[in-house]
Design a protein around this motif. Structure first.
Motif, PDB file in Angstrom:
ATOM      1  N   HIS A 247     141.491 -48.946  10.793  1.00  0.00           N
ATOM      2  CA  HIS A 247     141.768 -48.107   9.629  1.00  0.00           C
ATOM      3  C   HIS A 247     142.010 -48.912   8.352  1.00  0.00           C
ATOM      4  N   HIS A 248     142.462 -50.159   8.471  1.00  0.00           N
ATOM      5  CA  HIS A 248     142.696 -50.969   7.279  1.00  0.00           C
ATOM      6  C   HIS A 248     141.407 -51.257   6.529  1.00  0.00           C
ATOM      7  N   ILE A 249     140.284 -51.205   7.219  1.00  0.00           N
ATOM      8  CA  ILE A 249     138.997 -51.503   6.583  1.00  0.00           C
ATOM      9  C   ILE A 249     138.726 -50.531   5.444  1.00  0.00           C
ATOM     10  N   TRP A 250     139.102 -49.275   5.631  1.00  0.00           N
ATOM     11  CA  TRP A 250     138.756 -48.241   4.647  1.00  0.00           C
ATOM     12  C   TRP A 250     139.612 -48.318   3.391  1.00  0.00           C
ATOM     13  N   LYS A 251     140.595 -49.230   3.364  1.00  0.00           N
ATOM     14  CA  LYS A 251     141.403 -49.423   2.166  1.00  0.00           C
ATOM     15  C   LYS A 251     140.735 -50.380   1.189  1.00  0.00           C
ATOM     16  N   MET A 252     139.733 -51.116   1.663  1.00  0.00           N
ATOM     17  CA  MET A 252     139.050 -52.061   0.780  1.00  0.00           C
ATOM     18  C   MET A 252     138.215 -51.318  -0.262  1.00  0.00           C
ATOM     19  N   GLU A 253     138.221 -51.832  -1.481  1.00  0.00           N
ATOM     20  CA  GLU A 253     137.403 -51.250  -2.555  1.00  0.00           C
ATOM     21  C   GLU A 253     136.043 -51.935  -2.572  1.00  0.00           C
ATOM     22  N   VAL A 254     135.247 -51.599  -1.556  1.00  0.00           N
ATOM     23  CA  VAL A 254     133.887 -52.112  -1.419  1.00  0.00           C
ATOM     24  C   VAL A 254     132.988 -50.939  -1.043  1.00  0.00           C
ATOM     25  N   PRO A 255     131.672 -51.075  -1.183  1.00  0.00           N
ATOM     26  CA  PRO A 255     130.785 -49.976  -0.776  1.00  0.00           C
ATOM     27  C   PRO A 255     131.008 -49.581   0.674  1.00  0.00           C
TER      28      PRO A 255
END
Length: 323
Positions: free
Chosen positions: A35-43
């Motif tokens: 779930h931490h992946i979706w906090k990144m501001e990347v495409p």
């Protein structure tokens, strides 16, 4: 909160891979799932790539050999060890050349091979969020670079991998059937190398004015980028008068002024987003996609990292010009 596009992609991946949440934890991976992946501001394509890498969902030679798709699991570049996810994006000599770049935040890190989950855990604990976002984007570019070598026989210079991480280009256009009051919007997102990130075709009813069609198409392009989590975007269109009004600091009091001001309000909050004019010749892919939408699309269609056949030749021509 995971946006709509992310949810669709997650659902698709769950259908293909089965129950994956929590599959890797403890010493074998990152505690707390993905779930931490979706906090990144990347495409979202980058987020999905990392998610698949953590869960061994990428078609590496090792995974393909295990399924009997290929005979050899050896890396096609170094031809020394098995091609695992970590090997492709981190420990292979081809990847090491990229990470040695002067702008790399992991330039002096150990490049030994390991489980990708263990590598990602080291990265998440050793880097700040912005640095982690850069590494995630570069990893995906290294993967695409490897695929380009395998399928096209081209091997990009390591420096171009870093140069391609950053601002994205979005072309938009709108076609309209005035008598029917029907518009077809087109959106095409590419990186600096011309690699397609996302494509959208959309139809909207009760639109009778070309200027409104162009602004509604731009509005959907802006909101689409918000959904994808894109941070640096150049919006290119051939509606010169509308773009001039968008870039004006004066309040627009025309009958279509509200939609224009709504677009401007979002752009004001995004310092790395800008709108600029290009000629129709430079906007051919979006122009033809808009015509396709009018004929064949009923509501809205999104392609992630795929190119609709109707504009493939225009995409190929653009990439050839930029090669």
């Amino acid at each position: 909160m995971v946006n709509l596009v992310s949810k669709v992609l997650i659902f698709s991946l769950f259908n293909r891979s089965g129950s994956l949440a929590g599959e890797h934890s403890g010493k074998d991976g990152i505690k707390g799932g993905f779930h931490h992946i979706w906090k990144m501001e990347v495409p979202v394509t980058v987020k999905t790539f990392i998610w698949k890498a953590i869960h061994e969902g990428l078609p590496t030679r090792k995974n393909l050999a295990r399924r009997g798709v290929v005979d050899s699991a050896l890396c096609p570049i170094c031809k020394q060890v098995e091609e695992t996810t970590c090997h492709v994006v981190w420990s292979c000599m081809a990847a090491s050349d990229v990470w040695a770049d002067q702008f790399s935040v992991v330039q002096k890190w150990d490049s030994r091979d390991m489980n990708f989950c263990s590598l990602w855990e080291l990265l998440t604990t050793g880097l700040c969020l912005k640095q982690l976002e850069q590494v995630a984007c570069v990893m995906r570019r290294i993967w695409l670079r490897q695929n380009q070598f395998i399928f096209e026989g081209k091997f990009a210079d390591p420096k171009t991998v870093y140069s391609s991480v950053g601002t994205l280009k979005l072309n938009w256009d709108a076609g309209i059937e005035v008598e029917a009051g029907r518009m077809g919007a087109s959106i095409l997102v590419r990186d600096s190398t011309g690699e397609v990130i996302a494509v959208m075709a959309k139809v909207q009813e009760s639109v009778f004015q070309p200027v409104l069609a162009e602004l509604l198409a731009l509005w959907r392009a802006v909101t689409f980028c918000l959904e994808l989590g894109l941070t640096a975007v150049v919006f290119e269109g051939d509606a010169q008068s509308s773009i001039k009004e968008i870039n004006s600091s004066d309040e627009n009091c025309k009958w279509y002024g509200q939609i224009l001001e709504d677009v401007k309000s979002i752009l004001m909050d995004k310092s790395s987003w800008r709108v600029q004019y290009v000629s129709r010749k430079s906007n051919q892919a979006a122009h033809h996609l808009g015509k396709f939408a009018l004929k064949y699309v009923e509501d809205e269609i999104v392609w992630m990292e795929e190119v609709p056949e109707c504009i493939y030749s225009f995409i190929a021509a653009d990439r050839q010009c930029n090669a």
